[in-house]
Every structure is written in structure tokens, then in C-alpha cells.
Scaffold this motif. Structure first.
Motif, mmCIF file in Angstrom:
data_model
loop_
_atom_site.group_PDB
_atom_site.id
_atom_site.type_symbol
_atom_site.label_atom_id
_atom_site.label_comp_id
_atom_site.label_asym_id
_atom_site.label_seq_id
_atom_site.Cartn_x
_atom_site.Cartn_y
_atom_site.Cartn_z
ATOM 1 N N THR A 48 -23.899 -38.032 30.162
ATOM 2 C CA THR A 48 -24.819 -37.086 29.002
ATOM 3 C C THR A 48 -24.440 -36.225 28.332
ATOM 4 O OG1 THR A 48 -26.977 -37.944 29.603
ATOM 5 C CG2 THR A 48 -26.899 -35.929 27.822
ATOM 6 N N TRP A 49 -24.188 -35.408 29.101
ATOM 7 C CA TRP A 49 -23.519 -34.218 28.403
ATOM 8 C C TRP A 49 -21.997 -34.415 28.366
ATOM 9 C CZ3 TRP A 49 -24.753 -28.978 28.279
ATOM 10 C CH2 TRP A 49 -25.557 -28.413 29.152
ATOM 11 N N ILE A 50 -20.975 -35.807 28.743
ATOM 12 C CA ILE A 50 -19.980 -35.663 27.930
ATOM 13 C C ILE A 50 -20.104 -36.205 26.439
ATOM 14 C CG2 ILE A 50 -18.032 -37.504 28.238
ATOM 15 C CD1 ILE A 50 -18.148 -36.718 31.184
ATOM 16 N N THR A 51 -20.971 -37.493 26.631
ATOM 17 C CA THR A 51 -21.616 -38.078 25.133
ATOM 18 C C THR A 51 -22.245 -36.670 23.981
ATOM 19 O OG1 THR A 51 -22.064 -39.980 25.965
ATOM 20 C CG2 THR A 51 -23.408 -39.933 23.841
ATOM 21 N N GLY A 52 -23.102 -35.791 24.508
ATOM 22 C CA GLY A 52 -22.872 -35.137 23.757
ATOM 23 C C GLY A 52 -21.943 -33.781 23.359
ATOM 24 N N LEU A 53 -21.241 -33.675 24.297
ATOM 25 C CA LEU A 53 -19.923 -32.650 23.991
ATOM 26 C C LEU A 53 -19.281 -33.319 23.046
ATOM 27 C CD1 LEU A 53 -18.940 -31.372 27.167
ATOM 28 C CD2 LEU A 53 -20.068 -30.118 24.916
ATOM 29 N N SER A 54 -18.807 -34.562 23.715
ATOM 30 C CA SER A 54 -17.902 -35.677 22.526
ATOM 31 C C SER A 54 -18.403 -36.170 21.221
ATOM 32 C CB SER A 54 -17.944 -36.918 22.764
ATOM 33 O OG SER A 54 -17.330 -36.944 24.285
ATOM 34 N N SER A 55 -19.781 -36.241 20.726
ATOM 35 C CA SER A 55 -20.920 -36.452 20.103
ATOM 36 C C SER A 55 -20.437 -35.191 19.157
ATOM 37 C CB SER A 55 -21.730 -36.868 19.719
ATOM 38 O OG SER A 55 -22.242 -37.860 21.002
ATOM 39 N N GLN A 56 -20.882 -34.082 19.188
ATOM 40 C CA GLN A 56 -20.650 -32.291 18.858
ATOM 41 C C GLN A 56 -19.555 -32.568 18.512
ATOM 42 O OE1 GLN A 56 -19.182 -29.657 20.187
ATOM 43 N NE2 GLN A 56 -19.166 -28.372 18.338
ATOM 44 N N TYR A 57 -17.790 -32.357 19.443
ATOM 45 C CA TYR A 57 -16.834 -31.956 18.929
ATOM 46 C C TYR A 57 -16.155 -33.378 17.660
ATOM 47 C CZ TYR A 57 -11.704 -32.541 18.417
ATOM 48 O OH TYR A 57 -9.840 -32.149 18.623
ATOM 49 N N LEU A 58 -16.450 -34.122 17.758
ATOM 50 C CA LEU A 58 -16.450 -35.273 16.389
ATOM 51 C C LEU A 58 -17.357 -35.246 15.200
ATOM 52 C CD1 LEU A 58 -16.233 -38.953 19.017
ATOM 53 C CD2 LEU A 58 -14.289 -37.875 18.073
ATOM 54 N N ALA A 59 -18.657 -35.089 15.631
ATOM 55 C CA ALA A 59 -19.272 -34.760 14.513
ATOM 56 C C ALA A 59 -18.910 -33.668 13.885
ATOM 57 C CB ALA A 59 -20.829 -34.133 14.494
ATOM 58 N N SER A 60 -18.556 -32.405 14.258
ATOM 59 C CA SER A 60 -17.537 -31.541 14.144
ATOM 60 C C SER A 60 -16.234 -31.727 12.912
ATOM 61 C CB SER A 60 -17.753 -30.030 14.805
ATOM 62 O OG SER A 60 -18.413 -29.812 15.917
ATOM 63 N N ARG A 61 -15.398 -32.243 13.548
ATOM 64 C CA ARG A 61 -14.271 -32.581 12.522
ATOM 65 C C ARG A 61 -14.694 -33.907 11.744
ATOM 66 N NH1 ARG A 61 -10.462 -29.556 14.006
ATOM 67 N NH2 ARG A 61 -9.136 -30.633 13.072
ATOM 68 N N LEU A 62 -15.471 -34.829 12.138
ATOM 69 C CA LEU A 62 -15.879 -35.384 10.767
ATOM 70 C C LEU A 62 -15.977 -34.927 9.726
ATOM 71 C CD1 LEU A 62 -15.513 -38.284 9.453
ATOM 72 C CD2 LEU A 62 -17.293 -38.653 10.237
ATOM 73 N N LEU A 63 -17.067 -33.412 9.469
ATOM 74 C CA LEU A 63 -17.392 -32.647 8.664
ATOM 75 C C LEU A 63 -16.656 -31.867 7.879
ATOM 76 C CD1 LEU A 63 -19.898 -32.009 7.402
ATOM 77 C CD2 LEU A 63 -20.072 -29.959 9.103
ATOM 78 N N GLU A 64 -16.051 -31.491 9.163
ATOM 79 C CA GLU A 64 -14.892 -30.800 8.580
ATOM 80 C C GLU A 64 -14.143 -31.773 7.818
ATOM 81 O OE1 GLU A 64 -11.318 -27.276 10.476
ATOM 82 O OE2 GLU A 64 -12.856 -28.367 11.382
ATOM 83 N N ARG A 65 -13.332 -32.498 8.549
ATOM 84 C CA ARG A 65 -12.603 -33.580 7.060
ATOM 85 C C ARG A 65 -13.161 -33.968 6.401
ATOM 86 N NH1 ARG A 65 -11.240 -39.105 7.394
ATOM 87 N NH2 ARG A 65 -12.993 -39.250 8.930
ATOM 88 N N LYS A 66 -14.350 -34.246 6.092
ATOM 89 C CA LYS A 66 -14.808 -34.625 5.434
ATOM 90 C C LYS A 66 -15.270 -33.275 3.776
ATOM 91 C CE LYS A 66 -15.430 -39.436 6.150
ATOM 92 N NZ LYS A 66 -15.034 -39.968 5.068
#
Length: 591
Positions: A31-49
């Protein structure tokens, strides 16, 4: 509790308890890994978009600005083709320079001036400076105390090539007091030698409005920089200073259209685009990073709340899940069934030394040995093929290098420096293309260039021995193919076709497509070869004849790389047509 004590406690616990603890630990960690990974990926995706959206906006703004400037230039050119303007060009000093004639010319010019402003409303005023006087719109109040010849605009027109845009400035000619950009231009007509200058003032606010046409929101700032590095508009903007810094310029020179930059202690996301027309301007868009990416903070907190809420849920559900997973024997049975269906990736896992675990370990060991054996066989076959290809590619005739270097030495002693330079460059390019950075595949363009370099060097070594022609079907230049296919064939034509003959040979190379296949054909008018003997030597090293070495080399590499679909066709009619045709698949997957 110490690590040995924890291990003793776990080993003394029931199987169900151990399973429950394991599930809880895994679920929490996942759960922690998924949450942190999702937060990181969402942040990077939002920044790229966000960066892509900003780049798209600034790109459209650059296009809008360019179209605006084109429209201004077009309206000015239309004005300069009007009959009243032509009358000014035809007039010469001393012929009829009375006040009335000047007034009549200026009055006639008002109509095209108004038409120009109607075509492009951003045009505020215009001045035509001619040897017979100055002409301008009667609606604009011209400054009487400042002569046009005393303005920086006039000096710029004298010193630089026209047309050009003068950066934003306070109107130096008219009393409007507004900031304008000035288009400095000379007439394009048969009367160009009359030293007529035209200044067209365009509203800075109108141009800036076009530059900001596609910018959404008001968090960013736009700066337009000219080719010389000076601001075109808003010269007092604080964002002009960073564009002159070396670190900023290095980012732009690197070709990155969007990047992060820090100045005055604040991080900015910078997007830029070129305004090619008229003078290679660059438009920069500065956005504060903290404002632009504020949604990332919301994602971070939302992820933390969700993860914390899932942990109690995991503790509750794991009790129920444990009851379903206390049957390891059934699980091992299912794994064995999958292994029996050729799925060797299955594994049984257990940290304990009970009977089921021992059977599972034996099962795992057996599968690992089987996989190792299969991988060893696969790697051995792959290595064998790679070794064969490398060995075949390494078979290069050393006589060519000896003759080439000998010719270079002879030409150097004969002071034919241009020939020496050309041969050295060709030899260097030949080796560079042949090495191909260690890759087995090259492109049709590079392979043809490799053969062309080789033929050029051979022509230098054997003057008047042969001529050659190379044709490549349009669109095949970037088609991938195995390297060093053509050079051995043309080498064979030279050495065994007509090197010992007393006439000028001819070599023709053609590369074209037949359906899904690529065809490489090399023709010559040499003495040819025994087709049956050479064909037999392609598949049997012991039956090679003189001249069949290069052909067998190429044929073997083709079959190793492309498989059974690759063919080599031979034709030989001495002193008329000897041809070798290679035909192999031309798709992305060569096999």
C-alpha cells in the motif's frame, strides 16, 4: 525484541498466525509503495502535461505573432504599390517642388494610408521620407521640432540592411506619445534608387496582445527577444535580465523548448518558441513553478490520506484472507499442474521447514535446473550465431588497404594534395561506416555510401579501370539492412571481373523494393564466373573456387540474419552481364 527472539516467536506460532502476519506486512508495504509510486507518477505526469500545454500555448502565440507581422508587412507592401506612392518615387528634387505640388502629393497619399490602416488596424502612423520631402498621414500630429534625419530610426536605416523591425520605443516622429514598433523598409520598385525611406509605426500593445493570444491565465509573463539578444517589447520587464545570462543561453542552445530556471530566488518553468518571420525573434514564457504545479501538493496529501485509510482495512481483511490461504498443499498441487503445462516460471515459497515446504523446495530446484539448461542451450546457439556473423564480417581483404595506402603515398610524393586529402577522407569514412558503432544493422543510405567510398578509392588506385553508377529507389534511404553487403560484391567485380582486362569496366548498383522484399543488385560487364560452381560453393566451404569467397561471405551472413527468406541469385554472361542479386525481407522484423 531481538531478531533471534522474533524469529523464535514466529517459528513457535501457528501456521495461521504466521500467514496472517505475513499478509499484513505485505499489504501495508504494498500500500505504501503503491501510494508513493502513484503520487510520484501523478506528479511527474502533471508536470509533463503542464509543460507540454505551456509549450503548445507559446507555440501558437509565436504563430499568431508571426502571422500578425506578416500581415503588417503585406499591408505596407500593398501601400507601396499604390499609384500615389509611385508618384512620389517618380518625382525628383528641383522639377516641381513647390508647396502646392508637395501638398497635392501628400493629399493623394492619404487614401492608401487609410487603406493600409484599415487592412491592419495595429498600424498607428507612417512616414515616407523622400528627396522631395516628407509625407505622412494628416490624422497624426508630426513632431515639428525633430527632423527625421536626427532620429535613431534614420541612422539605423542608413547602417543596416532593410527591411527590419526597430524594437519598441516611444514614438520619435509623431506626437502620439505611445510606444510603437517601427518597420523600416525601402520601396521595392523600378524607382528604388530614389533614396526613399518608409517608417511604419505599429502599436506595441497590439503586438503584445497577439503575442499573448493563446496564453491561458495571468500567472506567467511573456518576453520577446530579437536576434541580437535585445528585447523587442517591454524592455523594462524583469524577465529580460535572465535571458542574457550564460546559464539561460546554454539551456536555449541545447534545444530544450521547456526547462526550469531560477532567478531572484524563485523557480520558473520557461517555455520558448521561435518567430522565424521577420527577424528570428524568440518568444519566452515565464511561469512560477510553485503556482503552476500547486495541484501536486493536493495529490501528495490525498495519497497520504488514502494510504493511512487502507492500513486498518488491510488489518481487517487479512484475517479473512488468512483462512483461505492455509492450504499450501493445494497451492503446490496447482503449481505442479501449471509446470506440467510448460509454465516453468511458477515457484513455491515458504520460510519454514515443514513437509510441504521441503517438497516445494525440491520442486523449485527442479524447475530452476530445467530453466538453466534451457537458457544455456539458447545462449549457446545465440553465441554461435553471433560468432559466425562477427567472423564473417572480419574477413576483409588486406590487399585493398595496402593498395590504397600505397596510392596515397604515391600521390603525396607527386604533390597531388587534393587527391591525397580526398582519399584519406574516403578511407576514414569507409572504415567508420563499416564499423557502424558496433551495430550489425545499418541503413540503405549508409550502406550505399560505404560502397561508393570503396569504389571511389578503387578508382584512385586503378585509374580508367572502371566506371560505376548507383541508384536507390526513393524512400528506401532509411530502410534498415545488414551492413557490409554491397562492398564485397563490388570488390568481387573489380578483382575478378575486369582488373586484368584492357578495357574500361562498368559497375551498376541498384537498390529497390519488390513487394515486402528489399532487392540489392550489383551488375558488371566483366569476364564473369562459372555459375554452377559458384552456386555449389555458397553452401559448401570445401568447394569454394577463386572469386567465390566474397559471395559465400555475403550469402552466409544473409541466411544467418534473415533466415530462409533471404536468397542470392547469380547471373553470368561473360563480358556482357554478370549480376548478383540479394533479396531479403524489408519489414521492421527482419525475421
Amino acid at each position: 525484541m531481538s531478531r533471534p527472539g522474533m524469529r523464535t516467536l514466529l517459528h513457535n506460532s501457528t501456521f495461521k498466525t504466521r500467514l496472517w502476519i505475513g499478509i499484513v506486512a505485505i499489504v501495508i508495504l504494498a500500500t505504501w509503495i503503491t501510494g508513493l509510486s502513484s503520487q510520484y507518477l501523478a506528479s511527474r505526469l502533471l508536470e509533463r502535461k503542464t509543460a507540454e500545454l505551456s509549450q503548445m500555448m507559446i507555440g501558437k502565440s509565436a504563430q499568431a505573432l508571426e502571422e500578425k507581422l506578416r500581415k503588417v508587412r503585406l499591408s505596407v507592401l500593398t501601400f507601396m504599390m499604390s499609384p500615389p506612392f509611385e508618384d512620389i518615387l517618380r518625382a525628383s528634387p528641383g522639377t516641381d517642388d513647390s508647396y502646392y505640388s508637395h501638398f497635392a502629393l501628400n493629399n493623394a497619399l492619404q487614401v492608401p494610408l487609410v487603406q493600409m490602416q484599415l487592412i491592419e488596424p495595429s498600424i498607428e502612423s507612417a512616414l515616407v521620407s523622400a528627396p522631395i520631402g516628407e509625407f505622412y498621414s494628416v490624422t497624426g500630429a508630426k513632431r515639428t521640432h525633430t527632423a527625421f534625419e536626427d532620429t535613431p530610426l534614420y541612422r539605423t536605416m542608413q547602417e543596416k540592411t532593410l527591411p527590419l523591425w526597430y524594437p519598441a520605443h516611444s514614438d520619435q516622429i509623431f506626437e502620439s506619445g505611445s510606444n510603437v514598433l517601427s518597420l523600416l523598409i525601402e520601396p521595392i520598385s523600378a524607382y528604388r534608387g530614389t533614396d526613399v525611406k518608409v517608417v511604419v509605426n505599429v502599436s506595441e500593445s497590439a503586438i503584445k496582445e497577439y503575442a499573448e493570444t493563446n496564453v491561458v491565465g495571468d500567472s506567467g509573463s511573456i518576453v520577446v527577444i530579437g536576434a541580437a539578444g535585445n528585447p523587442v517589447m517591454d524592455g523594462d520587464s524583469p524577465f529580460v535580465a535572465p535571458t542574457r545570462e550564460a546559464a539561460f543561453q546554454s539551456e536555449v542552445d541545447a534545444g530544450r523548448n521547456h526547462f526550469e530556471y531560477t532567478f531572484d530566488g524563485k523557480d520558473y518553468l520557461v517555455n520558448w518558441a521561435k518567430v522565424t518571420f521577420p527577424d528570428n525573434w524568440m518568444i519566452f514564457y515565464f511561469q512560477p513553478r510553485d503556482v503552476l504545479l500547486k495541484d501536486i501538493r493536493y495529490i501528495r496529501w490525498a495519497t497520504l490520506v488514502i494510504v493511512c485509510a487502507l492500513i486498518p482495512l488491510a488489518l481487517i481483511l487479512s484475517k479473512w484472507i488468512t483462512g483461505l490461504l492455509i492450504r499450501p498443499l493445494y497451492r503446490l498441487q496447482r503449481l505442479m499442474a501449471r509446470a506440467g503445462d510448460s509454465d516453468l516460471s511458477v515457484r513455491f515459497s515458504s520460510d519454514y521447514r515443514d513437509e510441504v515446504a521441503q517438497v516445494g523446495e525440491r520442486f523449485n530446484t527442479m524447475l530452476e535446473k530445467i530453466e538453466v539448461l534451457i537458457q544455456d542451450v539458447t545462449d549457446a546457439e545465440k553465441q554461435k550465431r553471433m560468432s559466425e556473423v562477427k567472423a564473417l564480417q572480419a574477413q576483409i581483404d588486406p590487399h585493398f588497404l595496402y593498395n590504397t595506402l600505397n596510392t596515397i603515398l604515391w600521390k603525396s610524393e607527386s604533390r597531388k594534395q587534393e587527391d591525397v586529402k580526398e582519399m584519406i577522407v574516403s578511407l576514414s569514412q569507409l572504415f567508420r561506416l563499416g564499423l557502424n558503432n558496433g551495430h550489425d544493422l545499418t541503413t540503405v543510405a549508409k550502406e550505399v555510401d560505404h560502397a561508393s567510398r570503396y569504389l571511389s578509392l578503387q578508382q584512385q588506385c586503378y585509374e580508367d579501370l572502371f566506371t560505376y553508377e548507383i541508384t536507390v529507389e526513393e524512400g528506401l534511404e532509411e530502410q534498415p539492412l545488414l551492413k557490409i553487403l554491397l562492398q564485397p560484391l563490388v570488390e568481387n567485380s573489380i578483382l575478378h571481373g575486369f582488373q586484368s582486362e584492357d578495357y574500361t569496366g562498368r559497375i551498376m548498383i541498384r537498390v529497390y523494393r519488390e513487394g515486402t522484399f528489399i532487392v540489392c543488385r550489383v551488375e558488371d560487364n566483366g569476364k564473369g564466373f562459372d555459375k554452377e560452381t559458384v552456386e555449389a560453393g555458397l553452401v559448401s566451404a570445401g568447394r569454394q573456387e577463386k572469386g567465390g569467397y566474397a559471395l559465400r561471405n555475403v550469402y552466409t551472413r544473409l541466411r544467418l540474419h534473415y533466415g530462409e527468406k533471404a536468397v542470392m541469385e547469380l547471373e553470368s554472361e561473360p563480358y556482357r552481364l554478370t549480376a548478383v542479386t540479394l533479396r531479403f525481407p524489408g519489414g521492421n522484423d527482419d525475421r
